[in-house]
Design a protein around this motif. Sequence first.
Motif, PDB file in Angstrom:
ATOM      1  N   UNK A  48     -37.410 -13.896 -18.132  1.00 47.25           N
ATOM      2  CA  UNK A  48     -36.604 -15.074 -18.682  1.00 47.25           C
ATOM      3  C   UNK A  48     -36.625 -15.977 -17.483  1.00 47.25           C
ATOM      4  N   UNK A  49     -36.708 -16.924 -17.437  1.00 47.94           N
ATOM      5  CA  UNK A  49     -36.706 -18.301 -16.938  1.00 47.94           C
ATOM      6  C   UNK A  49     -35.674 -18.898 -17.073  1.00 47.94           C
ATOM      7  N   UNK A  50     -34.845 -19.273 -15.717  1.00 44.08           N
ATOM      8  CA  UNK A  50     -33.303 -19.516 -16.171  1.00 44.08           C
ATOM      9  C   UNK A  50     -33.501 -21.169 -15.353  1.00 44.08           C
ATOM     10  N   UNK A  51     -32.560 -22.233 -15.843  1.00 44.18           N
ATOM     11  CA  UNK A  51     -32.486 -23.243 -15.343  1.00 44.18           C
ATOM     12  C   UNK A  51     -31.277 -23.202 -14.972  1.00 44.18           C
ATOM     13  N   UNK A  52     -31.102 -23.985 -13.689  1.00 45.51           N
ATOM     14  CA  UNK A  52     -29.302 -24.447 -13.361  1.00 45.51           C
ATOM     15  C   UNK A  52     -29.579 -26.387 -12.208  1.00 45.51           C
ATOM     16  N   UNK A  53     -28.808 -25.862 -11.623  1.00 48.00           N
ATOM     17  CA  UNK A  53     -28.418 -27.565 -11.064  1.00 48.00           C
ATOM     18  C   UNK A  53     -28.706 -26.667  -9.765  1.00 48.00           C
ATOM     19  N   UNK A  54     -28.461 -27.788  -8.878  1.00 48.57           N
ATOM     20  CA  UNK A  54     -29.411 -27.670  -7.669  1.00 48.57           C
ATOM     21  C   UNK A  54     -27.988 -28.911  -6.306  1.00 48.57           C
ATOM     22  N   UNK A  55     -27.158 -28.555  -6.150  1.00 45.77           N
ATOM     23  CA  UNK A  55     -26.476 -27.481  -5.768  1.00 45.77           C
ATOM     24  C   UNK A  55     -25.570 -26.120  -7.159  1.00 45.77           C
ATOM     25  N   UNK A  56     -25.544 -25.323  -7.300  1.00 50.70           N
ATOM     26  CA  UNK A  56     -24.223 -24.452  -8.232  1.00 50.70           C
ATOM     27  C   UNK A  56     -22.870 -24.467  -7.212  1.00 50.70           C
ATOM     28  N   UNK A  57     -21.804 -24.009  -7.849  1.00 53.09           N
ATOM     29  CA  UNK A  57     -21.043 -24.472  -7.519  1.00 53.09           C
ATOM     30  C   UNK A  57     -19.909 -23.318  -8.120  1.00 53.09           C
ATOM     31  N   UNK A  58     -19.221 -22.521  -7.341  1.00 54.73           N
ATOM     32  CA  UNK A  58     -17.951 -21.938  -7.932  1.00 54.73           C
ATOM     33  C   UNK A  58     -16.865 -22.998  -9.188  1.00 54.73           C
ATOM     34  N   UNK A  59     -16.241 -22.200  -9.607  1.00 53.82           N
ATOM     35  CA  UNK A  59     -16.602 -20.901 -10.089  1.00 53.82           C
ATOM     36  C   UNK A  59     -16.906 -19.940 -11.289  1.00 53.82           C
ATOM     37  N   UNK A  60     -18.742 -21.425 -11.230  1.00 53.71           N
ATOM     38  CA  UNK A  60     -19.501 -20.672 -12.525  1.00 53.71           C
ATOM     39  C   UNK A  60     -20.423 -20.111 -11.859  1.00 53.71           C
ATOM     40  N   UNK A  65     -18.007 -14.100  -1.720  1.00 52.98           N
ATOM     41  CA  UNK A  65     -17.247 -14.632  -0.546  1.00 52.98           C
ATOM     42  C   UNK A  65     -18.140 -15.241   0.331  1.00 52.98           C
ATOM     43  N   UNK A  66     -19.758 -14.729   0.013  1.00 48.29           N
ATOM     44  CA  UNK A  66     -21.088 -15.331   1.364  1.00 48.29           C
ATOM     45  C   UNK A  66     -22.652 -15.377   0.176  1.00 48.29           C
ATOM     46  N   UNK A  67     -22.445 -16.210  -1.098  1.00 50.73           N
ATOM     47  CA  UNK A  67     -23.425 -16.317  -2.324  1.00 50.73           C
ATOM     48  C   UNK A  67     -22.876 -17.866  -2.093  1.00 50.73           C
ATOM     49  N   UNK A  68     -22.835 -19.126  -1.632  1.00 52.67           N
ATOM     50  CA  UNK A  68     -22.261 -19.952  -2.158  1.00 52.67           C
ATOM     51  C   UNK A  68     -23.824 -20.263  -2.033  1.00 52.67           C
ATOM     52  N   UNK A  69     -23.668 -21.098  -3.255  1.00 54.57           N
ATOM     53  CA  UNK A  69     -25.875 -22.187  -4.089  1.00 54.57           C
ATOM     54  C   UNK A  69     -26.274 -20.987  -4.371  1.00 54.57           C
ATOM     55  N   UNK A  70     -26.148 -19.487  -4.803  1.00 52.11           N
ATOM     56  CA  UNK A  70     -27.024 -18.383  -4.829  1.00 52.11           C
ATOM     57  C   UNK A  70     -26.696 -17.994  -6.269  1.00 52.11           C
ATOM     58  N   UNK A  71     -27.880 -18.070  -7.594  1.00 50.60           N
ATOM     59  CA  UNK A  71     -27.266 -17.835  -8.754  1.00 50.60           C
ATOM     60  C   UNK A  71     -27.691 -17.207  -8.643  1.00 50.60           C
ATOM     61  N   UNK A  72     -28.292 -15.985  -8.018  1.00 55.55           N
ATOM     62  CA  UNK A  72     -29.030 -14.750  -8.217  1.00 55.55           C
ATOM     63  C   UNK A  72     -28.322 -13.369  -7.591  1.00 55.55           C
ATOM     64  N   UNK A  73     -27.120 -13.663  -7.340  1.00 55.41           N
ATOM     65  CA  UNK A  73     -26.128 -12.841  -7.299  1.00 55.41           C
ATOM     66  C   UNK A  73     -25.540 -12.653  -8.597  1.00 55.41           C
ATOM     67  N   UNK A  74     -25.232 -13.325  -9.513  1.00 58.17           N
ATOM     68  CA  UNK A  74     -24.987 -13.475 -10.781  1.00 58.17           C
ATOM     69  C   UNK A  74     -23.416 -13.147 -10.182  1.00 58.17           C
ATOM     70  N   UNK A  75     -22.490 -13.734  -9.333  1.00 56.68           N
ATOM     71  CA  UNK A  75     -21.244 -14.333  -9.307  1.00 56.68           C
ATOM     72  C   UNK A  75     -20.956 -15.549 -10.223  1.00 56.68           C
ATOM     73  N   UNK A  76     -19.597 -15.610 -10.227  1.00 56.74           N
ATOM     74  CA  UNK A  76     -19.474 -16.669 -11.122  1.00 56.74           C
ATOM     75  C   UNK A  76     -18.968 -16.701 -12.516  1.00 56.74           C
ATOM     76  N   UNK A  77     -19.017 -17.983 -13.481  1.00 57.40           N
ATOM     77  CA  UNK A  77     -18.528 -16.830 -14.889  1.00 57.40           C
ATOM     78  C   UNK A  77     -19.868 -17.570 -15.141  1.00 57.40           C
ATOM     79  N   UNK A  78     -20.642 -18.499 -15.024  1.00 53.85           N
ATOM     80  CA  UNK A  78     -22.446 -18.532 -15.641  1.00 53.85           C
ATOM     81  C   UNK A  78     -23.482 -18.025 -14.910  1.00 53.85           C
TER      82      UNK A  78
END
Length: 289
Positions: A48-60, A65-78
């Motif tokens: 499943x290839x998912x595109x998103x912005x660069x950078x990404x921002x909380x709370x999305x 705490x330590x994963x800003x701009x890292x969508x792979x962690x699955x944190x944030x609503x989106x």
Amino acid sequence: VEGAEEAVEQAAESVGDAVEDVEEAVEGAIEDAIGSCDPLPTVNDGVLTVATGEPVFPPWMGAGEDDFDDPTTGTGYEGALVYALAAELGFESDAVEWVRTGFDEVIAPGSKDWDFNIQQFSITEQRDEVVDFSDGYYQVEQAIIGASDGPAAGATSLDDLRELQIGAAIGTTSLDYAEMVIAPSSQVQVYDDNSAAKAAFDAGQVDAIVFDLPTAYFITAVEIPDASVIGVLPRIPGAPEELGMLFEDGSSLVPCVNLALAELFSNGTIDAIEDEWLNQGGSIPTLSE
């Protein structure tokens, strides 16, 4: 009286038959959608290839705490939604691959090298002419932020905002709302990103900025702590603004994602994700029109 009773019984039977026909049609449509999803029509088999912005921002996304701009962690609503959706579609978390794109550039006709793009795309008729959207995964409210002792602080209605200098980010429905609904007397200031908005706010070049409500919570807590959420802006009459995942026009993956999304709403998963990542703001007053 007897004739009237017979007429009522016949009408009831007709209604019952019509309901059964609708139910059968819905069941047939669901079965057709399920059939078209086995195997899933992804751009790369088994992924499943998912595109998103660069950078990404909380709370999305990247909201730990330590994963800003890292969508792979699955944190944030989106971020959490994507991995829940992937699991519902039958993918393990390591079968989710991320790519980065801009925002405006993907709202265009043509083939895409990803399955869907998620970065707070509001579903609009204009956009839907050139791309496809999933069903909505979040109903948006707009908010206004400003200094707690600034010109916007006492605002209780849209009229109170119209003589102020208002700002918003480019390419967003927040900008559309500022320009068309608030319609201030001076031109709305447009910013490329949150950093530019912060710089303008710090320099006193803008009295208030429009963001969607979850972003407003984050902005005032982290990026512009000298600002506060002045109020939630009234919704535009008619269809509510919703966020949807963006697909290539005509994508056969859309009904598959919609079925999975419906199940996540039904079983409470999306409510739980929203409670964890978006509902931290407490009570904020809603401005009147």
